[in-house]
Scaffold this motif. Sequence first.
Motif: not given
Length: 169
Positions: A68-71, A74-83
């Motif tokens: 639902p919505g943008n859960y 908002s709950a797990f702002n997952i990046p594509e990666g980190e440098t």
Amino acid sequence: MKHRNILCFFSAAVLLAALSQCTPSHPGQGEIPVDKARAIEHVIPIEEARALRQGFLAGRKELQSKLPGNYLDSAFNIPEGETFNRHAIAAILNAKGAEGLRIYMGKDEKGQVRMVLLPVDSSGTDILTTLVSREKAANVPGVQPARAAGSIQAMESGQRCPPLCKAKL
């Protein structure tokens, strides 16, 4: 007048000393030794890497559509990666007994998923140690130097992608 000359001389000496420390030096920027036989165990073709990344992005999009919505964001702002810079990785691999590194997924106070890196030994056990000494803090007479709460450290604070990425994968 004499005090003013001494103050000017002292200020110039401090400025000169400070600027002489700004000369860029890049020790260790050469090639890092590699055991190719051990490294080859982890090598995959770039096409497979692209497929893995696309599979992740597609799965994340599908999961978001089922929630639902943008859960998910908002709950797990997952990046594509980190440098992480080479110095952070070198500090992990230079830990006594390190044979590799493990990447854990974490979640910060803003709800962003972050990658937490630790060295591991030859049996795959996390090595809990000081990765970067904080001994180079300014020494001010009469003032205790600041110290981390503990001496066991991990690496984090990579640059999240997006927004900070120039991905070619």
